[in-house]
Design an enzyme around this catalytic site. Structure first.
Site, PDB file in Angstrom:
ATOM      1  N   LYS A  87       0.857  -1.195   0.000  1.00  0.00           N
ATOM      2  CA  LYS A  87       0.000   0.000   0.000  1.00  0.00           C
ATOM      3  C   LYS A  87       0.891   1.241   0.000  1.00  0.00           C
ATOM      4  O   LYS A  87       1.756   1.405   0.872  1.00  0.00           O
ATOM      5  CB  LYS A  87      -0.887  -0.049   1.245  1.00  0.00           C
ATOM      6  CG  LYS A  87      -2.118   0.815   1.170  1.00  0.00           C
ATOM      7  CD  LYS A  87      -3.019   0.487   2.355  1.00  0.00           C
ATOM      8  CE  LYS A  87      -4.217   1.366   2.425  1.00  0.00           C
ATOM      9  NZ  LYS A  87      -4.970   1.127   3.659  1.00  0.00           N
TER      10      LYS A  87
HETATM   11  C1  E4P Z   1      -8.187   2.298   3.728  1.00  0.00           C
HETATM   12  O1  E4P Z   1      -7.449   1.548   3.184  1.00  0.00           O
HETATM   13  C2  E4P Z   1      -7.931   3.038   4.957  1.00  0.00           C
HETATM   14  O2  E4P Z   1      -7.174   2.203   5.765  1.00  0.00           O
HETATM   15  C3  E4P Z   1      -9.173   3.352   5.742  1.00  0.00           C
HETATM   16  O3  E4P Z   1     -10.318   2.934   5.065  1.00  0.00           O
HETATM   17  C4  E4P Z   1      -9.245   4.750   6.246  1.00  0.00           C
HETATM   18  O4  E4P Z   1     -10.468   4.901   6.929  1.00  0.00           O
HETATM   19  P1  E4P Z   1     -10.762   6.078   7.963  1.00  0.00           P
HETATM   20  O5  E4P Z   1     -11.041   7.328   7.206  1.00  0.00           O
HETATM   21  O6  E4P Z   1     -11.967   5.595   8.727  1.00  0.00           O
HETATM   22  O7  E4P Z   1      -9.542   6.193   8.838  1.00  0.00           O
END
Ligand code: E4P
Length: 220
Positions: A87
């Site tokens: 990622k």
């Molecule tokens: C996605 O890959 C992120 O880890 C995540 O969905 C972020 O979500 P949040 O805005 O609730 O922190």
């Protein structure tokens, strides 16, 4: 549409896996920190534990911000397990990194995407997944459904294989909207996934069925 769970919590991942609908996992540095996992060895061990629970792709985020650092860190993550997807943040260096890993056949997830332009560039660079953050857009009074629709149109226009991985999901309506528009994957917290099950009329209906059955079959 594939269902991923957005957590680093092993108990929650197991619970979603038991439901039989889980296709993968996404994590991020905040979610890892929430589990209190410290040190490179423990972090790698935790990703390996997640891969042992699920069969699908597991996104593990780099914390380096320069190309060389992301290359080295992402390479180590990818070597850890075949299910790991590296990622990478949507930055200049991140786009270079996505292109680099794409050429090596290593899967990537471009994270922190908030605009159609960012999504187009990530697909052009060869990202396997692109993660638009719905909840964070909605928090700023911006219609996140619109972004998913634009991404769908752009990827279909040019036949990009990049998958739309809708992230920052806060509730079940986000999931339903993504399915209506045609996101490839949603990654959601366990609460939002389980929220799809619930309906008051289901609860009332089931209670009545059981009550009627008991009255006739087992009146004692
Ligand atoms: C996605 O890959 C992120 O880890 C995540 O969905 C972020 O979500 P949040 O805005 O609730 O922190």
């Amino acid at each position: 549409m594939k269902f991923f769970i957005d957590t680093a919590n092993l108990a929650q991942i197991r619970e979603a896996q038991e439901l039989g609908i889980l296709d993968g996992v996404t994590t991020n540095p905040s979610l890892m920190a929430k589990e209190g996992i410290k040190g490179d060895k423990n972090i790698m061990g935790h990703y390996a534990d997640i891969c042992d629970i699920v069969e699908g792709d597991v996104s593990a985020e780099v914390i380096s911000t320069d190309f060389e650092g992301m290359k080295e860190e992402g390479g180590r993550l990818a070597r850890l397990h075949e299910q790991i997807v590296v990622k990478v943040p949507m930055t200049f260096e991140g786009i270079k990194t996505i292109r680099y890993f794409g050429e090596k056949g290593i899967k990537t997830n471009c994270t922190l995407v908030f605009s159609a332009g960012q999504a187009l560039l990530a697909a052009k660079a060869g990202a396997t997944y692109v993660s638009p953050f719905l909840g964070r857009l909605d928090d700023m009074s911006t219609d996140s459904s619109q972004l998913i629709a634009e991404m769908r149109m752009i990827y279909d226009n040019y036949g990009y294989n990049t998958k739309i991985l809708a992230a920052s999901i806060r509730h079940t309506m986000h999931i339903v909207n993504c399915a209506k528009i045609g996101a490839d994957v949603v990654t959601a917290p366990l609460s939002a996934l389980k929220g799809l099950i619930s309906h008051t009329l289901t609860d009332i209906g089931l209670a009545k069925f059981l009550e009627d059955y008991k009255r006739v079959i087992d009146p004692s």
